[in-house]
Design a protein around this motif. Structure first.
Motif, PDB file in Angstrom:
ATOM      1  N   UNK A  60       0.832  -1.203   0.000  1.00  0.00           N
ATOM      2  CA  UNK A  60       0.000   0.000   0.000  1.00  0.00           C
ATOM      3  C   UNK A  60       0.865   1.251   0.000  1.00  0.00           C
ATOM      4  N   UNK A  61       1.941   1.260   0.797  1.00  0.00           N
ATOM      5  CA  UNK A  61       2.792   2.445   0.866  1.00  0.00           C
ATOM      6  C   UNK A  61       3.464   2.724  -0.477  1.00  0.00           C
ATOM      7  N   UNK A  62       3.872   1.674  -1.181  1.00  0.00           N
ATOM      8  CA  UNK A  62       4.606   1.876  -2.437  1.00  0.00           C
ATOM      9  C   UNK A  62       3.790   2.651  -3.455  1.00  0.00           C
ATOM     10  N   UNK A  63       2.444   2.560  -3.353  1.00  0.00           N
ATOM     11  CA  UNK A  63       1.582   3.219  -4.326  1.00  0.00           C
ATOM     12  C   UNK A  63       0.816   4.406  -3.747  1.00  0.00           C
ATOM     13  N   UNK A 280       9.620   3.842  -5.751  1.00  0.00           N
ATOM     14  CA  UNK A 280       9.039   2.966  -4.737  1.00  0.00           C
ATOM     15  C   UNK A 280      10.008   1.870  -4.334  1.00  0.00           C
ATOM     16  N   UNK A 281      10.039   1.574  -3.051  1.00  0.00           N
ATOM     17  CA  UNK A 281      10.695   0.386  -2.530  1.00  0.00           C
ATOM     18  C   UNK A 281       9.657  -0.732  -2.511  1.00  0.00           C
ATOM     19  N   UNK A 320      15.594  -8.079   1.248  1.00  0.00           N
ATOM     20  CA  UNK A 320      16.106  -7.120   0.269  1.00  0.00           C
ATOM     21  C   UNK A 320      14.952  -6.606  -0.583  1.00  0.00           C
ATOM     22  N   UNK A 321      14.826  -5.285  -0.664  1.00  0.00           N
ATOM     23  CA  UNK A 321      13.755  -4.651  -1.418  1.00  0.00           C
ATOM     24  C   UNK A 321      14.294  -4.066  -2.718  1.00  0.00           C
ATOM     25  N   UNK A 322      13.738  -4.463  -3.857  1.00  0.00           N
ATOM     26  CA  UNK A 322      14.081  -3.786  -5.112  1.00  0.00           C
ATOM     27  C   UNK A 322      13.612  -2.327  -5.071  1.00  0.00           C
ATOM     28  N   UNK A 323      14.363  -1.463  -5.717  1.00  0.00           N
ATOM     29  CA  UNK A 323      14.015  -0.042  -5.758  1.00  0.00           C
ATOM     30  C   UNK A 323      13.618   0.323  -7.181  1.00  0.00           C
ATOM     31  N   UNK A 324      12.388   0.761  -7.337  1.00  0.00           N
ATOM     32  CA  UNK A 324      11.837   1.178  -8.628  1.00  0.00           C
ATOM     33  C   UNK A 324      11.999   2.688  -8.764  1.00  0.00           C
ATOM     34  N   UNK A 325      12.646   3.089  -9.841  1.00  0.00           N
ATOM     35  CA  UNK A 325      12.821   4.513 -10.107  1.00  0.00           C
ATOM     36  C   UNK A 325      12.536   4.752 -11.582  1.00  0.00           C
ATOM     37  N   UNK A 362      20.100   9.707  -4.358  1.00  0.00           N
ATOM     38  CA  UNK A 362      19.272  10.825  -3.908  1.00  0.00           C
ATOM     39  C   UNK A 362      17.806  10.418  -3.808  1.00  0.00           C
ATOM     40  N   UNK A 363      17.310   9.702  -4.832  1.00  0.00           N
ATOM     41  CA  UNK A 363      15.916   9.259  -4.815  1.00  0.00           C
ATOM     42  C   UNK A 363      15.685   8.224  -3.721  1.00  0.00           C
ATOM     43  N   UNK A 364      16.636   7.318  -3.539  1.00  0.00           N
ATOM     44  CA  UNK A 364      16.505   6.285  -2.518  1.00  0.00           C
ATOM     45  C   UNK A 364      16.524   6.888  -1.116  1.00  0.00           C
ATOM     46  N   UNK A 365      17.381   7.847  -0.896  1.00  0.00           N
ATOM     47  CA  UNK A 365      17.442   8.506   0.416  1.00  0.00           C
ATOM     48  C   UNK A 365      16.109   9.158   0.748  1.00  0.00           C
ATOM     49  N   UNK A 366      15.515   9.815  -0.235  1.00  0.00           N
ATOM     50  CA  UNK A 366      14.231  10.486  -0.022  1.00  0.00           C
ATOM     51  C   UNK A 366      13.123   9.472   0.248  1.00  0.00           C
ATOM     52  N   UNK A 367      13.105   8.379  -0.526  1.00  0.00           N
ATOM     53  CA  UNK A 367      12.073   7.361  -0.338  1.00  0.00           C
ATOM     54  C   UNK A 367      12.234   6.649   1.010  1.00  0.00           C
TER      55      UNK A 367
END
Length: 401
Positions: A60-63, A280-281, A320-325, A362-367
């Motif tokens: 739910x958080x990812x979206x 999204x993570x 381990x979580x994939x990171x979608x950017x 930068x995007x990962x730090x923010x997420x």
């Protein structure tokens, strides 16, 4: 004749269908948002692993971003959703209940999970007593039963009481929801679901499975027979002729995707976003990650869950979580919520080949900071593993300053 689709178009099609082509709600997230999302993705998988948060919360958080932590529970308590075996244990839109009654009947007939049907065959009077306890006392968990019986069989050390409840759950006699500790609470289905769902006609098994395959196609955007069958755990040998019928009826469209070895399908009129700007993570149990071959086909991303791999043999880590950017999976991140210390710890972060480290970091730090805030944690802390960690350390420091 198959309609051709490029690999990029297929990927955007899938991301759009999965809810990643629209922005997260700017105001407060409501039941309406969650209901819409559940209808879009088809099923939200549940899992007991709580290293960061429960799998459904992360999906739910990812979206949707920050939302009330009890949002999933409210979906169930307000009659919008129910839990059942969809794609594993799943949170499902309540209108899917008639479409899964064939599976409940199969459980009653001993076609699936015979280890649970044994408890009814061997102790029918005991199962009846458990059902009477729920009928007379209201919703109960396994530990609420006065007589739980002896442990037996390989079912995770379950005692007779838990096995009886799970048998009643599989057969649809009772339904369930989760307490904060993830414990199932069981109640009579007739008391828990809306009357319009209970009174809805039961389709034939074939019609129900065809409907589920259509819903899977809508949720996946573009998918192979194996993908569609796996969404609701329908055997591929059963799904294949049903999908052929749906194509003949015009309910599905055959697609040839660049680089895919097998025929693919989509719902007619499926929208392909011109671009996707996602961030999204993803939990390992997120519906975008179902089918590791599918993930590799879409993103060129080789992913394996290492929870059950002995620690010395893990390549990346336990959770381990994939990171979608944007439109790609660009990194993988080993994370853990340290609730006692009030921190979200990133022990390792690895970038995919060819990505721009500074941009991804930068995007990962923010997420990660947003996720920590959602979880009620004070800050993000970092370990030292992975080629992305140096850039990530700099990005986190910039956010904190």
């Amino acid at each position: 004749m198959s309609t051709p689709l490029s690999a990029d178009e297929a990927r955007r099609c899938v991301l759009g269908a999965q809810g990643f082509s629209v922005s997260r709600p700017s105001g407060g997230v409501t039941l309406r948002h969650a209901t819409s999302l559940l209808g879009r993705v088809g099923a939200v998988q549940l899992d007991s692993v709580n290293v960061i948060a429960r799998a459904h919360e992360l999906t739910l958080f990812s979206r949707l971003g920050d939302h009330p932590r009890n949002l999933a529970e409210r979906l169930v308590s307000t009659g919008r959703a129910f839990e059942y075996w969809g794609h594993e244990a799943s949170l499902l839109a309540v209108e899917l209940h008639p479409l899964l009654r064939w599976r409940m009947e199969a459980a009653r007939n001993g076609e699936i999970w015979s280890g649970l049907s044994d408890v009814f065959e061997e102790q029918p009077d005991y199962v009846e007593r458990v059902l009477k306890e729920i009928t007379n006392r209201g919703p109960l968990s396994a530990r609420d039963l006065p007589d739980r019986g002896a442990k037996a069989g390989p079912w995770w050390g379950w005692d007779a009481g838990k096995r009886a409840l799970e048998y009643l759950f599989w057969t649809g006699t009772v339904t369930a929801w989760r307490r904060a500790n993830f414990e199932r609470v069981y109640d009579l289905t007739e008391r828990a679901l809306p009357s319009e769902i209970l009174n809805a006609p039961t389709p034939t098994r074939e019609d129900a499975q065809k409907d589920l395959l259509l819903r899977a196609a809508a949720a996946f955007g573009v998918a192979t027979v194996t993908d569609l069958a796996d969404a609701f755990r329908i055997k591929a040998l059963v799904a294949r002729p049903l999908i052929a019928e749906l194509v003949e009826e015009g309910a599905l469209e055959a697609i040839a995707v660049e680089g895919w070895r097998h025929q693919a399908y989509r719902s007619p009129g499926t929208r392909i976003p011109r671009a996707v700007d996602a961030r999204a993570l993803l939990a390992p149990f997120d519906s975008l990650m179902w089918g590791r071959d599918r993930v590799e086909r879409l993103f060129g991303f080789h992913y394996r869950l290492e929870i059950y791999v002995p620690a010395p043999k893990r390549v990346y880590g336990y959770y381990v979580m994939p990171f979608l950017l944007g439109e790609d999976l660009v990194a993988r991140v080993e994370m853990k919520s340290d609730r006692k210390a009030g921190v979200l710890n990133i022990s390792g972060a690895w970038a995919e080949p060819g990505v721009e480290l500074g941009l991804v970091a930068e995007a990962l730090a923010s997420e990660a900071a947003s996720l920590a805030q959602f979880l009620g944690l004070d800050r993000v802390t970092l370990g030292r593993r992975g080629d992305l960690m140096k850039s990530l350390r700099s990005a986190v420091s910039s956010l904190d300053s």
